[in-house]
Design an enzyme around this catalytic site. Structure first.
Site, short mmCIF file in Angstrom:
data_model
loop_
_atom_site.label_atom_id
_atom_site.label_comp_id
_atom_site.label_asym_id
_atom_site.label_seq_id
_atom_site.Cartn_x
_atom_site.Cartn_y
_atom_site.Cartn_z
N CYS A 17 -19.12 -28.81 -36.52
CA CYS A 17 -18.78 -27.73 -37.08
C CYS A 17 -19.49 -26.61 -36.09
O CYS A 17 -18.53 -25.50 -36.82
CB CYS A 17 -18.84 -27.89 -38.56
SG CYS A 17 -18.18 -28.38 -39.37
N GLU A 18 -19.88 -26.80 -35.47
CA GLU A 18 -20.18 -25.62 -33.93
C GLU A 18 -18.32 -24.66 -33.98
O GLU A 18 -17.98 -23.70 -33.45
CB GLU A 18 -20.40 -25.38 -33.19
CG GLU A 18 -20.46 -26.29 -32.00
CD GLU A 18 -19.57 -27.82 -32.01
OE1 GLU A 18 -20.20 -28.30 -33.07
OE2 GLU A 18 -19.28 -28.32 -31.24
N ASP A 19 -16.96 -25.96 -33.66
CA ASP A 19 -15.88 -25.34 -33.18
C ASP A 19 -15.43 -24.37 -34.99
O ASP A 19 -14.95 -24.17 -34.51
CB ASP A 19 -15.51 -26.42 -32.79
CG ASP A 19 -15.42 -27.31 -33.42
OD1 ASP A 19 -16.16 -27.52 -34.86
OD2 ASP A 19 -14.76 -28.68 -33.19
N HIS B 29 -15.91 -38.02 -40.87
CA HIS B 29 -16.49 -37.09 -40.48
C HIS B 29 -15.16 -35.93 -40.71
O HIS B 29 -15.11 -35.30 -40.87
CB HIS B 29 -15.36 -37.49 -38.62
CG HIS B 29 -15.10 -36.21 -37.85
ND1 HIS B 29 -16.30 -35.39 -37.33
CD2 HIS B 29 -13.65 -35.21 -37.85
CE1 HIS B 29 -15.72 -34.41 -36.27
NE2 HIS B 29 -14.60 -34.51 -36.51
N GLU C 148 -14.46 -35.58 -43.84
CA GLU C 148 -15.19 -35.08 -45.11
C GLU C 148 -16.09 -33.89 -44.36
O GLU C 148 -16.74 -32.90 -45.33
CB GLU C 148 -15.31 -36.82 -46.09
CG GLU C 148 -14.53 -36.83 -46.77
CD GLU C 148 -15.05 -38.21 -47.47
OE1 GLU C 148 -16.33 -38.68 -47.81
OE2 GLU C 148 -14.08 -38.80 -47.10
#
Ligand code: NAG
Length: 334
Positions: free
Chosen positions: A260-262, A298, A300
């Site tokens: 989730c860095e993106d 992924h 979720e």
């Protein structure tokens, strides 16, 4: 009315008759066809006949009209070699940097091989680029995903093209999308759109919950609110904001979730601009095997990230958009 039509017919009939009487009618029709064909050719070449040429391919590009390619790699040296070799061919590339997040630094032989490949292509492209592409690893000892957005030292461009090592963007598409980024340098501009969907609420008092929408939902609904950094132009100032200003709890969440860095970057840019990103139409090529997005559950995890970030921000900063940017040269009519 009928009289007019009859009179017109009477006036044109002799011409038509002459066309078909003086010699075989087929020859006349054939020459007519040839005339139409020539006309079409002339019209299609009108741009060059009229001198409508543009200077998109100017070889002398100052640095602010160039970009840095930032490749994320995960110990996949064969993919990395292919990626580096590809981006040395693209106009407008000022530098290629590789984010290396491993306890072990890249081996000397890998480093040497990549430097040699960039230098060989610099020699070969000397006439075209008029400048040399530089190459560098940015090594980090931890495998923290936040490393991806650490500000880069010794940078010569504002524009960063962030790309995963298993995706290849053709040079023409890259140059086209860089032009779009130049028109909207505060926005993320890229090729992989995602959406946040509002979940239907059971109780009106609850905070709104969101679902992370993958490619199929974006394709079906034609809405998106995020452009993933696996293939996107991002202004370098957002790297500084990400590392220095973004709440530490988001860094920690990304580090621990290893994901989730993106999405965090999308939230940051949306909060800074109050505007949606820009989706560019184009075909990317995946090299190598499928990465993390094919893993079970992924989506979720991504939904959890979105809702966690909303709670940190105190509101939903992402803005939905329906805009898809296309290359007008490839649109046939309007
Ligand atoms: C969102 O943007 C505002 C204004 O630029 C800033 O003050 C705030 O810190 C940002 N929020 C977060 C959570 O980064």
């Amino acid at each position: 009315m009928k009289g007019t039509r009859d009179r017109l017919w009477v006036r044109w009939r002799p011409t038509l008759l002459v066309l078909c009487q003086a010699g075989p009618c087929r020859v006349k029709l054939l020459s007519l066809f040839c005339i139409v064909l020539v006309a079409i050719l002339v019209i299609s070449r009108a741009a060059s006949i009229m001198g409508w040429r543009h200077h998109l391919d100017s070889p002398q590009l100052p640095s602010r009209h160039q970009y840095t390619v930032l490749i994320n790699t995960w110990r996949r040296n064969d993919l990395l070699k292919k990626s580096v070799a590809h981006y040395t061919q693209c106009n407008g590339v000022n530098a290629i940097r590789v984010v290396w997040s491993e306890p072990e630094p890249p081996s000397n032989s890998l480093h040497l091989e990549l430097v040699q490949s960039v230098e060989a292509s610099n020699l070969h492209n000397n006439n075209r680029h008029n400048h040399k592409i530089s190459f560098q690893f940015d090594t980090h000892e931890t495998d923290d995903l936040n490393n991806r957005f650490k500000p880069l030292n010794g940078l010569h461009t504002d524009a960063i093209f962030s790309i995963d090592d298993d995706v290849v963007v053709p040079c023409a598409l890259l140059e086209f999308s860089f032009g779009i980024w130049l028109s909207a340098p505060d926005s993320m501009v890229g090729f992989v759109p995602r959406m946040h969907w509002v979940q239907s609420m059971k109780h009106a008092v609850e905070q709104e919950k969101y679902t992370y929408g993958g490619w199929w939902s974006v394709w079906w609904m034609g809405s998106y609110s995020m452009i993933l950094s696996k293939a996107a132009f991002i202004h370098h100032k957002y790297f500084e904001l990400y590392t220095q200003q973004m709440p530490a709890s988001i860094h920690q969440y990304v580090r621990e979730a290893r994901n989730c860095e993106d999405i965090a970057m999308s939230f940051l840019v949306a909060n800074a601009t109050s505007a949606p990103p820009l989706w560019v139409k184009g075909r990317l090529f995946e090299i190598g095997s499928t990465g993390i997005s094919s893993l079970q559950g992924h989506s979720e995890h991504r939904t959890q990230c979105v809702n966690h970030f909303v709670s940190v921000y105190g509101y939903m900063p992402l803005v939905a958009s329906h805009v898809k940017v296309v290359d007008a040269q490839h649109q046939w009519l309007w």
